[in-house]
Design a protein around this motif. Structure first.
Motif, PDB file in Angstrom:
ATOM      1  N   MET A 118      77.772  37.108  28.825  1.00 57.88           N
ATOM      2  CA  MET A 118      78.727  37.874  28.060  1.00 57.88           C
ATOM      3  C   MET A 118      79.929  36.785  27.695  1.00 57.88           C
ATOM      4  O   MET A 118      80.268  36.815  26.453  1.00 57.88           O
ATOM      5  CB  MET A 118      79.244  38.914  28.913  1.00 57.88           C
ATOM      6  N   LEU A 119      80.482  36.102  28.631  1.00 60.46           N
ATOM      7  CA  LEU A 119      81.641  35.132  28.409  1.00 60.46           C
ATOM      8  C   LEU A 119      81.308  34.199  27.315  1.00 60.46           C
ATOM      9  O   LEU A 119      82.069  33.976  26.350  1.00 60.46           O
ATOM     10  CB  LEU A 119      82.269  34.532  29.523  1.00 60.46           C
ATOM     11  N   ASP A 120      80.072  33.588  27.675  1.00 60.09           N
ATOM     12  CA  ASP A 120      79.839  32.496  26.652  1.00 60.09           C
ATOM     13  C   ASP A 120      79.589  33.078  25.247  1.00 60.09           C
ATOM     14  O   ASP A 120      79.979  32.171  24.379  1.00 60.09           O
ATOM     15  CB  ASP A 120      78.425  31.922  26.946  1.00 60.09           C
ATOM     16  N   ARG A 121      79.261  34.289  25.070  1.00 60.65           N
ATOM     17  CA  ARG A 121      79.081  34.815  23.657  1.00 60.65           C
ATOM     18  C   ARG A 121      80.279  35.506  23.207  1.00 60.65           C
ATOM     19  O   ARG A 121      80.705  35.128  21.833  1.00 60.65           O
ATOM     20  CB  ARG A 121      78.186  36.289  23.663  1.00 60.65           C
ATOM     21  N   VAL A 122      81.387  35.615  23.961  1.00 61.16           N
ATOM     22  CA  VAL A 122      82.491  35.986  23.396  1.00 61.16           C
ATOM     23  C   VAL A 122      83.393  34.656  23.196  1.00 61.16           C
ATOM     24  O   VAL A 122      84.011  34.491  22.162  1.00 61.16           O
ATOM     25  CB  VAL A 122      83.548  36.775  24.761  1.00 61.16           C
ATOM     26  N   ARG A 123      83.181  33.473  24.043  1.00 64.50           N
ATOM     27  CA  ARG A 123      83.850  32.426  23.435  1.00 64.50           C
ATOM     28  C   ARG A 123      83.468  31.805  22.408  1.00 64.50           C
ATOM     29  O   ARG A 123      84.070  31.117  21.354  1.00 64.50           O
ATOM     30  CB  ARG A 123      83.353  31.346  24.796  1.00 64.50           C
TER      31      ARG A 123
ATOM     32  N   LEU B 285      90.541  35.085  27.701  1.00 62.62           N
ATOM     33  CA  LEU B 285      89.861  34.707  26.746  1.00 62.62           C
ATOM     34  C   LEU B 285      90.492  35.367  25.379  1.00 62.62           C
ATOM     35  O   LEU B 285      90.909  34.527  24.397  1.00 62.62           O
ATOM     36  CB  LEU B 285      88.232  35.119  26.640  1.00 62.62           C
ATOM     37  N   LEU B 286      90.828  36.595  25.420  1.00 59.76           N
ATOM     38  CA  LEU B 286      91.382  37.170  24.107  1.00 59.76           C
ATOM     39  C   LEU B 286      92.798  36.764  23.881  1.00 59.76           C
ATOM     40  O   LEU B 286      93.159  36.212  22.856  1.00 59.76           O
ATOM     41  CB  LEU B 286      91.374  38.682  24.141  1.00 59.76           C
ATOM     42  N   PHE B 287      93.852  36.563  24.965  1.00 56.30           N
ATOM     43  CA  PHE B 287      95.029  36.376  24.857  1.00 56.30           C
ATOM     44  C   PHE B 287      94.971  34.554  24.149  1.00 56.30           C
ATOM     45  O   PHE B 287      95.711  34.459  23.320  1.00 56.30           O
ATOM     46  CB  PHE B 287      95.764  36.009  25.981  1.00 56.30           C
ATOM     47  N   THR B 288      94.125  33.846  24.928  1.00 57.15           N
ATOM     48  CA  THR B 288      94.234  32.443  24.281  1.00 57.15           C
ATOM     49  C   THR B 288      93.779  32.293  22.832  1.00 57.15           C
ATOM     50  O   THR B 288      94.259  31.545  22.092  1.00 57.15           O
ATOM     51  CB  THR B 288      93.170  31.421  25.182  1.00 57.15           C
ATOM     52  N   SER B 289      92.740  33.002  22.327  1.00 52.17           N
ATOM     53  CA  SER B 289      92.536  32.959  21.205  1.00 52.17           C
ATOM     54  C   SER B 289      93.453  33.705  20.223  1.00 52.17           C
ATOM     55  O   SER B 289      93.744  33.095  19.083  1.00 52.17           O
ATOM     56  CB  SER B 289      91.132  33.795  20.914  1.00 52.17           C
ATOM     57  N   LEU B 290      94.137  34.758  20.348  1.00 49.94           N
ATOM     58  CA  LEU B 290      95.003  35.311  19.751  1.00 49.94           C
ATOM     59  C   LEU B 290      96.405  34.525  19.488  1.00 49.94           C
ATOM     60  O   LEU B 290      96.937  34.332  18.646  1.00 49.94           O
ATOM     61  CB  LEU B 290      95.591  36.849  20.239  1.00 49.94           C
TER      62      LEU B 290
END
Length: 411
Positions: free
Chosen positions: A184-189, A288-293
């Motif tokens: 799941m984390l790989d797909r999100v990344r 993950l989401l914080f880093t991307s945003l």
């Protein structure tokens, strides 16, 4: 009569105390004594050994008070200079030699690798000398740097202990299938990487929304799996570094993302990190989401061009501070809107009777752990001084908003 080693240790202690009390004359006297060393050249070597022994002991004490390797290096750099950070890395490398790899937590090993913490010198007795040569410092400068680092280590406050300290790690017991979380984390990344790389806001929005929806579905599935299998899944604590400039609005963004993923967050301003409490999979989603945003917000902020004020003064700093604050605020609003929609849908679904109590119980566990760790909190207010920056930040957040039917799971 005290030995040379005892004299050296006593002077080191007096130097740390003098620095703490800001007694300049006494500190200078201690520096001079340590630089010369009791008894000449042989005494200088005694001082070197005493300095290193004290430094390693204080590093280990800091670990017992909750500090991890990367955090110690970060604190040294923030409180002093990059040179102090390099000395901290070497002290950590020296101290880590006493622990078998199998007894060191994997997260610690990852931090040590990222810091490149390794023993590059031949003999510990020569470390103080060769380190000074490598840093192009004379002995006086080396002594002053070590004393400053010792004072920092001695005055660091105790923080929450996260995971086992070196020497105490044991193989983790199997709980739930870790490969599912990793996939799941790989797909999100992959989705978030596409959101960060595109120059089209609508495309970035779509990728980010898909990533958040995937995390939300996984959170629900994970909670149900824990409930049905009876396996224990407990809240954990993680610290996320937040760097200058504009630490306050960046921290606000992390907080709203954490809340959207059923976590709680608190900012430790002095050392520049935020502690986040939540279940492990939710902590992964938050990071993950914080880093991307943050990547998307920074790109949008740098593309927006602030104008000068009525007096011709540059307003870049106030513009960007207001921009990021507005961005975080608007992201929080959008996440809350999505949460309300999903909450209503879940309340009307066939599985609501089973799912909603599970999610509510997990929220209660996170709240209890968080309040136990942080019983007394101080609220920080962020001021807005640039109207143009505020408007631009909200507009950018609308473009990066996380909408969709399953954008955020209820909490």
């Amino acid at each position: 009569m005290p030995s040379q080693r005892q004299l050296a240790e006593q002077i080191i202690h007096q130097a740390i105390q003098a620095r703490h009390r800001e007694e300049t004359a006494e500190l200078d006297r201690c520096h001079a004594l340590l630089t010369a060393g009791p008894g000449g050249a042989a005494g200088a070597q005694v001082v070197n050994r005493a300095l290193l022994t004290t430094l390693l002991r204080e590093v280990e004490h800091a670990w017992r008070r909750g500090w991890q390797p990367a955090e110690l290096v970060r604190a040294a750099r923030r409180e002093h200079t990059a040179r102090h950070g390099r000395l901290m890395v070497d002290a950590i490398a020296a101290q880590m030699r006493g622990y078998p790899t199998a007894t060191v937590d994997q997260r610690w090993q990852s931090q040590l690798a990222a810091l490149d913490a390794r023993v590059w010198w031949e003999h510990d007795d020569h470390l103080v000398t060769v380190w000074g040569e490598r840093q192009d410092l004379d002995r006086t400068g080396v002594i002053a740097t070590v004393i400053e680092l010792l004072h920092l280590l001695a005055t660091l406050p105790a923080i929450e202990l996260i995971g086992p300290t070196p020497g105490n790690a044991r193989p983790a017991a199997a709980t739930l299938p870790a490969d599912l979380d990793q996939r799941m984390l790989d797909r999100v990344r992959a989705l978030l990487a596409k959101a960060e790389s595109t120059d089209f806001p609508e495309e970035a929005d779509a990728y980010t929304a898909k990533a958040q929806a995937l995390m939300a579905r996984h959170r629900i599935d994970h909670a149900l799996l824990v409930a049905t299998t009876g396996k224990r899944d407990q809240p954990a604590t993680r610290r996320v570094s937040v760097d200058n400039p504009y630490e306050a609005p960046k921290t606000l963004l992390l907080q709203v993302v954490a809340e959207a993923n059923s976590c709680r967050a608190v900012w430790m301003k002095r050392f520049g990190f935020t502690t986040v409490v939540g279940f492990p999979t939710d902590l992964d989603s938050t990071e993950l989401l914080f880093t991307s945003l943050l990547v998307q917000a920074t790109r949008a902020m740098t593309q927006a061009k602030p104008s000068t004020d009525a007096y011709g003064r540059n307003t870049t700093r106030s513009f960007r501070q207001s921009f990021l604050t507005a961005y975080a605020s608007r992201i929080g609003e959008r996440l809350n809107e999505a949460t309300d929609v999903v909450g209503r849908e879940m309340a009307e679904s066939a599985g609501a009777a089973q799912l909603l109590p599970v999610l509510a119980a997990r929220d209660d566990e996170v709240r209890d752990v968080f309040e136990k760790q942080f019983p007394d909190l101080t609220h920080h207010a962020t001021t807005i001084s640039n109207r143009e920056g505020w408007a631009s930040g909200r507009a950018a957040a609308d473009q990066a908003s996380l909408h969709g039917r399953e954008a955020v799971a209820p909490h």
